[in-house]
Design a protein around this motif. Structure first.
Motif, short mmCIF file in Angstrom:
data_model
loop_
_atom_site.label_atom_id
_atom_site.label_comp_id
_atom_site.label_asym_id
_atom_site.label_seq_id
_atom_site.Cartn_x
_atom_site.Cartn_y
_atom_site.Cartn_z
N PHE A 114 0.86 -1.19 0.00
CA PHE A 114 0.00 0.00 0.00
C PHE A 114 0.89 1.23 0.00
CE2 PHE A 114 -2.41 -3.43 1.92
CZ PHE A 114 -3.56 -3.41 1.14
N SER A 115 0.52 2.20 -0.79
CA SER A 115 1.40 3.35 -1.00
C SER A 115 1.71 4.13 0.26
CB SER A 115 0.80 4.29 -2.06
OG SER A 115 -0.47 4.75 -1.66
N PHE A 116 0.80 4.19 1.21
CA PHE A 116 1.06 5.00 2.40
C PHE A 116 2.20 4.46 3.25
CE2 PHE A 116 -1.56 1.89 4.58
CZ PHE A 116 -1.10 1.91 5.89
N THR A 117 2.53 3.19 3.10
CA THR A 117 3.58 2.60 3.95
C THR A 117 4.99 2.89 3.44
OG1 THR A 117 3.58 0.47 2.80
CG2 THR A 117 2.04 0.72 4.66
N HIS A 118 5.11 3.41 2.24
CA HIS A 118 6.46 3.67 1.71
C HIS A 118 6.56 5.02 1.00
CE1 HIS A 118 4.30 1.65 -1.58
NE2 HIS A 118 5.02 2.41 -2.37
N ASP A 119 5.72 5.97 1.41
CA ASP A 119 5.76 7.28 0.77
C ASP A 119 6.65 8.29 1.50
OD1 ASP A 119 4.24 7.87 3.01
OD2 ASP A 119 2.44 8.42 1.90
N GLY A 120 7.29 7.85 2.58
CA GLY A 120 8.18 8.73 3.33
C GLY A 120 7.47 9.63 4.33
N LEU A 121 6.16 9.53 4.39
CA LEU A 121 5.38 10.33 5.33
C LEU A 121 4.97 9.48 6.53
CD1 LEU A 121 3.09 12.06 2.67
CD2 LEU A 121 5.19 12.95 3.71
N THR A 122 4.46 10.11 7.55
CA THR A 122 4.07 9.39 8.75
C THR A 122 2.94 8.39 8.46
OG1 THR A 122 3.31 9.58 11.03
CG2 THR A 122 2.41 11.17 9.47
N ASP A 123 2.98 7.26 9.15
CA ASP A 123 1.91 6.27 9.09
C ASP A 123 1.05 6.34 10.35
OD1 ASP A 123 3.02 5.49 6.71
OD2 ASP A 123 4.03 3.73 7.53
N ASP A 124 1.16 7.44 11.08
CA ASP A 124 0.40 7.63 12.32
C ASP A 124 -0.78 8.55 12.04
OD1 ASP A 124 -0.60 8.09 14.84
OD2 ASP A 124 1.25 8.94 15.64
N MET A 125 -1.96 7.98 11.95
CA MET A 125 -3.13 8.78 11.60
C MET A 125 -3.50 9.78 12.70
SD MET A 125 -6.14 5.95 11.69
CE MET A 125 -6.14 4.67 12.92
N TYR A 126 -2.99 9.57 13.91
CA TYR A 126 -3.31 10.48 15.01
C TYR A 126 -2.55 11.80 14.93
CZ TYR A 126 -5.74 6.48 16.89
OH TYR A 126 -6.59 5.42 17.06
N THR A 127 -1.61 11.92 14.01
CA THR A 127 -0.93 13.20 13.83
C THR A 127 -1.79 14.17 13.02
OG1 THR A 127 0.23 12.49 11.83
CG2 THR A 127 1.35 12.13 13.96
N PHE A 128 -2.85 13.66 12.42
CA PHE A 128 -3.77 14.49 11.65
C PHE A 128 -4.90 14.93 12.59
CE2 PHE A 128 -1.49 11.83 8.79
CZ PHE A 128 -1.28 12.61 7.66
N THR A 129 -4.93 16.22 12.91
CA THR A 129 -5.84 16.68 13.96
C THR A 129 -6.93 17.63 13.48
OG1 THR A 129 -4.29 18.46 14.51
CG2 THR A 129 -4.08 16.38 15.76
N ALA A 130 -6.99 17.91 12.20
CA ALA A 130 -8.07 18.74 11.68
C ALA A 130 -9.40 18.01 11.92
CB ALA A 130 -7.88 19.00 10.19
N PRO A 131 -10.48 18.74 12.15
CA PRO A 131 -11.77 18.09 12.41
C PRO A 131 -12.15 17.04 11.37
CG PRO A 131 -11.94 20.42 12.88
CD PRO A 131 -10.58 20.20 12.26
N LYS A 132 -11.91 17.31 10.10
CA LYS A 132 -12.26 16.31 9.07
C LYS A 132 -11.42 15.04 9.22
CE LYS A 132 -9.14 17.82 5.45
NZ LYS A 132 -8.93 18.01 4.06
#
Length: 133
Positions: free
Chosen positions: A53-71
């Protein structure tokens, strides 16, 4: 990480901008792979398999809790609900989906005779492996 969290993470990163049916379809791909002899045996192993899956090797965080916007907070909650229901019911959108990609890309495997398109939901195209996955 437990299976529910692994599946919710995949749903969040791969489909949080998709309709709920598309999120269920992404969950289905993970669950079908976990049951398929060609792929790893557990949900977490499937989700974090090399380049699965692309999210696991895109160089970005795999921690969804770092995204804190209401959406994004809503998307985390929805991802957990979809993951829980997918694991609990094993109700699939299209039985046998093993792969998908967005319409923005055209991976080389998608035109191979081993894959057949089963569904398009929003901007994701889903495939079933018909032989030699």
């Amino acid at each position: 990480m437990i299976a529910l969290a692994c599946l919710a993470t995949a749903i969040f990163f791969e489909a949080r901008d998709q309709p709920v049916m598309g999120q269920f379809a992404v969950a289905e791909v993970v669950l079908v792979r976990a049951d398929h002899e060609r792929f790893p045996d557990t949900i977490c192993e499937v989700v974090f398999d090399d380049y699965a899956f692309s999210f696991t090797h895109d160089g970005l965080t795999d921690d969804m809790y770092t995204f804190t916007a209401p959406k994004d907070v809503r998307a985390v909650i929805i991802a957990f609900i979809v993951a829980r229901e997918s694991i609990r019911t094993q109700h699939y959108v299209e039985v046998g989906n093993t792969h998908y990609h967005t319409q923005e890309v055209n991976p080389s495997w998608s035109t191979h005779e081993n894959f057949t398109v089963t569904d398009t939901i929003a901007d994701h195209i889903f495939y079933s492996c018909v032989k030699y996955c």
